[in-house]
Design a protein around this motif. Structure first.
Motif, PDB file in Angstrom:
ATOM      1  N   PHE A 252       0.861  -1.182   0.000  1.00 15.85           N
ATOM      2  CA  PHE A 252       0.000   0.000   0.000  1.00 15.85           C
ATOM      3  C   PHE A 252       0.896   1.231   0.000  1.00 15.85           C
ATOM      4  CE2 PHE A 252       1.075  -0.881   4.335  1.00 15.85           C
ATOM      5  CZ  PHE A 252       1.187   0.342   4.957  1.00 15.85           C
TER       6      PHE A 252
ATOM      7  N   MET B 234      -3.038   5.814   2.858  1.00 18.75           N
ATOM      8  CA  MET B 234      -4.098   4.802   2.967  1.00 18.75           C
ATOM      9  C   MET B 234      -3.758   3.756   4.017  1.00 18.75           C
ATOM     10  SD  MET B 234      -3.492   2.538  -0.521  1.00 18.75           S
ATOM     11  CE  MET B 234      -4.516   1.216   0.107  1.00 18.75           C
TER      12      MET B 234
ATOM     13  N   LEU C 201      -6.850   2.121   5.686  1.00 19.92           N
ATOM     14  CA  LEU C 201      -7.512   1.217   4.755  1.00 19.92           C
ATOM     15  C   LEU C 201      -6.720  -0.072   4.584  1.00 19.92           C
ATOM     16  CD1 LEU C 201      -9.674   0.597   2.637  1.00 19.92           C
ATOM     17  CD2 LEU C 201      -8.325   1.902   0.980  1.00 19.92           C
TER      18      LEU C 201
ATOM     19  N   SER D 208      -6.154   2.880  -3.142  1.00 18.11           N
ATOM     20  CA  SER D 208      -7.250   3.495  -2.387  1.00 18.11           C
ATOM     21  C   SER D 208      -8.386   3.955  -3.285  1.00 18.11           C
ATOM     22  CB  SER D 208      -6.734   4.676  -1.564  1.00 18.11           C
ATOM     23  OG  SER D 208      -6.253   5.713  -2.409  1.00 18.11           O
ATOM     24  N   THR D 209      -8.157   4.084  -4.590  1.00 18.03           N
ATOM     25  CA  THR D 209      -9.218   4.480  -5.511  1.00 18.03           C
ATOM     26  C   THR D 209      -9.029   3.768  -6.849  1.00 18.03           C
ATOM     27  OG1 THR D 209      -8.184   6.332  -6.688  1.00 18.03           O
ATOM     28  CG2 THR D 209      -9.087   6.801  -4.505  1.00 18.03           C
TER      29      THR D 209
ATOM     30  N   THR E 219     -13.656  11.216  -2.501  1.00 17.34           N
ATOM     31  CA  THR E 219     -12.654  10.578  -1.650  1.00 17.34           C
ATOM     32  C   THR E 219     -11.292  11.209  -1.875  1.00 17.34           C
ATOM     33  OG1 THR E 219     -11.545   8.488  -1.139  1.00 17.34           O
ATOM     34  CG2 THR E 219     -12.226   8.810  -3.397  1.00 17.34           C
TER      35      THR E 219
ATOM     36  N   ASN F 225      -7.173   8.596   1.349  1.00 15.14           N
ATOM     37  CA  ASN F 225      -7.520   7.511   2.280  1.00 15.14           C
ATOM     38  C   ASN F 225      -8.532   6.535   1.701  1.00 15.14           C
ATOM     39  OD1 ASN F 225      -9.892   8.968   2.387  1.00 15.14           O
ATOM     40  ND2 ASN F 225      -9.769   9.435   4.573  1.00 15.14           N
ATOM     41  N   GLY F 226      -9.219   6.905   0.622  1.00 13.77           N
ATOM     42  CA  GLY F 226     -10.140   6.002  -0.038  1.00 13.77           C
ATOM     43  C   GLY F 226     -11.573   6.082   0.431  1.00 13.77           C
TER      44      GLY F 226
END
Length: 937
Positions: free
Chosen positions: A50, A54, A57, A90-91, A415, A418-419
């Motif tokens: 990651f 994020m 998440l 995250s997206t 968003t 962080n998502g």
């Protein structure tokens, strides 16, 4: 762009320092907009990758992954002996930038499993329930690959095959999620419209979403009819036969045809009764827009005008775009307002996500992807002119933007890194963004109340949200508190107010199908809701017209249309169902556990973790060049950002030539940042036959290095730079003399490509490439020439599946030892022998009419059949010439052709016609025939 750069480097290696002269590439760019700071979270069974921003998440996703692992370990009766690499974004916008796969990732892809290195790549779309579903779906693929490999190895079989795709994806769905309302909507529609594809013919829908859901339903039926243990047994019996249908029969006792008789009948028995008490949307409402896929309608009436319009997002031509349609005129056709997916500014519309909204002043807000993030465009509908584009540095993905009644503010669902989807208010006068919510819940579809005191939205923040259910809420702008409007184990979406503010209309799946419901906003306790439609399939995105009619999107016959309900008041007074809402205030919120504090979880900064992608060796024999052999090895890091290529081979024809004919190339490609680059060194030696060189047969020794750079200006445009230095020593095999040179070559290229492709090649958009280059011998002055390459291709769309294609070439090399271009064959100047026309200068004009010829035909034999589809036809005219110093003659040809797409990756081509010879003074007496492969230009 990454794939383009790889092919470009490959070509430079084998041209040994000369300009890329003939085979060059277009293609859109996969742009690495964001520089990710990657981290690694190590858990018991996973390495979670990651990036900064994020962390929360990633920790929650790691917990979900471990939970899914425990479930699948039992279902497969199998465990994975190594840690599974799991890459989170995250997206979806960040996910589309991944280098794990070189190809483009279309809108709507929820994740994928890359089997070469066992990598799982998943974006977060705002919903934790959907996140858990996708994680478990992809982990089913991981377990299945491992299980199949183990089964085959235990029975001394080669691990080179998998079950058919319907089973692979069907099982991934069946063992990762329950059969839900959306899946049932698909199955209802298939059965009621007689479109259900039987298992015996399921390859007809290969790779489609329909195959996923039919596969899931088939396995659900097998589980209920034969027992779920039979599904695992299908995997454990996989070694018994190369034919999965035979494995199927040995496991279940029936073949596909026999199974279809009972399964199709069971589906009809289940879904046919639906039609007795509900109606198809096209029967119970008026279809306004039928062509293509259409969503997100919104109503617009110009001030002081009687005209009425609906604006919507639609895909009518292959490009998802913005349209408007006049409602007063029944003969009116949708008018294109903004074409998407072909320019930098409107790179992508989100067909099923982005809400449209019109202010009282006629300003339409709509959302597109533009660069690395979503933006909000403001369009003056009266002037049909874009007046402003709103970009927010803190926001990445935007799902909706709705005007307040006074036209001053927009409420936005979006968003950040962080998502998590939260609510924001944008004051368009003061240019100020205010955040309303800030938590892990998925807040969507926000709209303003008419008085401006409340914002109503859909969210999963009830206790039922853990299971993926969304309810309606209102946010008080006076108290900054959130209040419940609905509370239940069902979904409520797309709220919208009537013009007088009296009613709130929305969509709910109460009862098993998505229908339109409403509540009386003036009812102080909001206790009753009314269902005003009774559809067999689904309705989405209802919105009021000025006279309180309802526009909405419907799903029917696997198509999304814009429909109109004309008698709203009567539907309300005679609603199909009324339901009371009871809110349990003591049971309201939920959360997702996290790996934070887990002793098994350790976090590290990511450093390149390299492993082999491919290793291949080969020996070949040629009657001209003799025997050669070599090996190719490719390495890359786990994220696919850094790649290394090693090539070694030898073309010696005797023992004494072994060292002299030793060849190698080492390359590095870096894709981690927006500007991609590559460099390498090489040494090539051997006998050559070069179509681009005046001395056809020669022996050459060359060594050197190169550097290439590709910078995308957008998804559709890029600039390429290339430089190389190579020491070349050439000996002519037949004749006398030779040549030594120390070549330095430099080139600058601009590329544009927004073309839209059909089965055999482009049918819309344009492609353009222009290159300037200079090559010189800086040591001996034996070569010195400059190059110019111009290539323009334009595709004029005539109908949905036909186009008029044009191509214009001008290639020009001038100077000492200038390389030759070449053409001939059905890739360029048709009717002439392949590559028979050569010269340092070249021009070509091609015109081609492309059209569908045969959609499908089927040959049925006693025990099996052959289905062929996608034959396309062409009428063409070509003209061109090539020369060195003196122009010789103009050549041409005309004729017709057939193209057939074989398996989606190879196009077979057959052309016939007549040549135009002797400077266009004579037409060939007989016909030429050419058969080859390749995409249309």
């Amino acid at each position: 762009m990454k794939f383009i750069l790889k092919k470009y480097i490959f070509y430079i290696l084998f041209l040994t320092g000369t300009l890329q002269a003939q085979f060059f590439y277009f293609g859109r760019n996969k742009v690495q907009y964001t520089e990710f700071d990657w981290q690694v979270l190590k858990t018991e069974h996973f390495d979670i990758y990651f990036y900064t921003g994020m962390e929360d998440l990633a920790n929650r996703g790691a917990y979900l992954a471990e939970q899914s692992y425990k479930i699948l370990e039992k279902k497969f009766n199998h465990n994975i002996l190594h840690k599974i690499p799991l890459i989170f974004y995250s997206t979806p916008l960040h996910f589309q930038q991944t280098n794990v796969t070189p190809g483009f990732i279309p809108e709507g892809v929820g994740g994928f499993f890359e089997f070469l290195k066992g990598r799982v790549v998943i974006p977060f779309n705002g919903s934790f329930r959907e996140f858990q579903h996708v994680i478990q779906h992809e982990l089913v693929h991981v377990f299945m690959h491992s299980k199949i490999s183990k089964v085959l190895n235990e029975h001394r079989k080669i691990s080179d095959r998998l079950p058919p795709l319907w089973f692979v994806e069907g099982l991934a769905e069946f063992w990762s999620t329950n059969w839900d309302i959306q899946a049932d909507m698909i199955m209802r529609d298939l059965v009621l419209n007689n479109n259900l594809v039987p298992l015996d013919d399921i390859e007809k829908i290969y790779g489609s979403y329909l195959m996923y859901k039919e596969g899931q339903k088939i396995l659900e039926y097998i589980s209920e009819r034969y027992g779920e243990e039979k599904i695992l047994l299908l995997l454990e019996n996989f070694w018994k036969d190369d034919s999965f249908e035979d494995v199927f029969k040995k496991t279940l006792g029936v073949n596909y045809e026999e199974f279809d008789r009972e399964w199709v009948y069971a589906m009809k028995k289940k879904y046919y009764p639906v039609i007795s008490n509900s109606d198809n949307p096209s029967i119970a409402s008026k279809v306004i827009v039928k062509k293509g896929f259409n969503t997100k309608p919104t109503f617009y009436k110009p001030v002081g005008d009687t005209s009425k319009y609906v604006c919507f997002i639609g895909n009518h031509s292959g490009y998802t775009s913005l349209y408007k349609l006049e409602l007063n005129n029944e003969k009116a056709k949708p008018k294109l307002l903004i074409q998407g997916e072909s320019t930098d500014e409107f790179e992508a519309f989100h067909l099923f996500q982005s809400k449209l909204s019109v202010s009282k002043d006629g300003i339409l807000s709509f959302i597109t992807k533009s660069g690395e993030r979503d933006v909000i465009h403001l369009l003056d509908l009266e002037k049909e002119k874009l007046i402003e584009t709103l970009k927010f540095e803190e926001l990445v993905s935007i799902s909706s933007a709705a005007w307040s009644n006074d036209g001053r503010n927009l409420v936005i669902s979006a968003t950040g890194l962080n998502g998590y989807y939260d609510l924001y208010i944008w004051n368009n006068e003061k240019k100020f963004l205010k955040r309303l919510t800030n938590d892990i819940y998925d807040d969507r579809d926000a709209v303003w109340s008419i008085d401006g005191d409340y914002i109503v939205f859909s969210s999963d923040r009830t206790s039922y949200g853990a299971n993926g259910y969304y309810n309606l809420f209102k946010y008080s702008l006076k108290t900054n508190h959130i209040y419940y409007l609905t509370f239940g184990e069902e979904n409520y979406y797309s709220p919208e107010f009537s013009n007088d503010g009296k009613f709130l209309v929305f969509v709910s799946d109460i009862g098993g199908a998505r229908n339109i419901w409403l509540m009386n906003w003036q009812d102080s306790d909001f206790t009753n809701i009314h269902r005003i439609t009774n559809f067999t399939t689904a309705a989405f995105d209802p919105v009021f017209t000025d006279d309180n009619k309802l526009l909405f999107t419907s799903f029917e016959n696997y198509n999304f249309t814009i429909n109109l309900l004309e008698d709203f008041e009567n539907l309300y007074l005679n609603s199909f169902e009324m339901r009371s809402i009871k809110i349990d205030v003591d049971n309201q919120k939920w959360t997702i556990e996290s790996m934070i504090g887990d002793s098994e979880a350790k976090r590290y900064k990511y450093v390149g973790e390299y492993s082999m992608d491919i290793a291949q060796s080969q020996i070949s024999t040629d009657p001209v060049f003799g025997t050669s052999g070599g090996a190719f090895v490719a390495l890359s890091d786990l994220l696919g950002d850094e790649q290394y290529y090693f090539l070694v081979y030898n073309t010696a024809q005797s023992q004494s030539e072994i060292m002299q004919s030793f060849n190698f190339a080492i390359s590095r490609i870096s894709l981690a940042k927006r500007t991609n680059f590559g460099y390498g060194v090489f040494r090539f030696s051997g006998r050559r036959y070069d179509l681009t060189d005046p001395d056809y047969f020669y022996f050459e020794k060359v060594f050197g290095g190169y550097f290439v750079l590709s910078h995308p200006l957008s998804k559709f445009r890029r600039i390429e730079l290339a430089a190389s230095i190579s020491n070349s020593e050439k000996e002519i095999i037949e004749g006398f003399g030779g040549r030594k040179a120390l070549f330095v070559s430099n080139s600058l290229t601009f590329v544009h490509d927004n073309s839209l492709w059909s089965l055999s090649g482009p049918i819309d958009g344009s492609r353009f490439k222009i290159t300037f280059a200079y090559t010189t011998d800086i040591q001996y002055s034996n070569a010195n020439y400059y190059s110019f390459i111009f290539d323009l291709r334009y595709y004029l769309r005539l109908t949905l599946r036909s186009a008029y294609a044009m191509r214009y070439w001008l290639f020009y090399n001038e100077g000492q030892e200038a390389r030759r271009f070449f053409m001939g064959g059905n890739w360029d100047l048709r009717g002439y022998p392949r590559w028979s026309i050569r010269g340092q200068k070249l021009w070509l004009v091609s015109h081609e009419l492309r059209f569908p010829l045969i959609d499908e035909f089927y040959i049925k034999f006693p025990f099996w059949g052959i289905r062929l589809s996608g034959f396309r036809g062409a009428l063409f005219f070509d003209a061109g010439s090539a020369w060195d110093k003196v122009y010789k003659q103009t050549l041409g040809s005309f004729g017709a052709g057939i193209r057939f797409n074989l398996g989606g990756f190879l196009v077979l081509r057959y052309d016939f016609g007549k040549r135009i010879e002797n400077n266009f003074s004579k037409i060939q007496s007989n016909y030429f025939h050419q058969f080859f492969f390749g995409w249309d230009f």
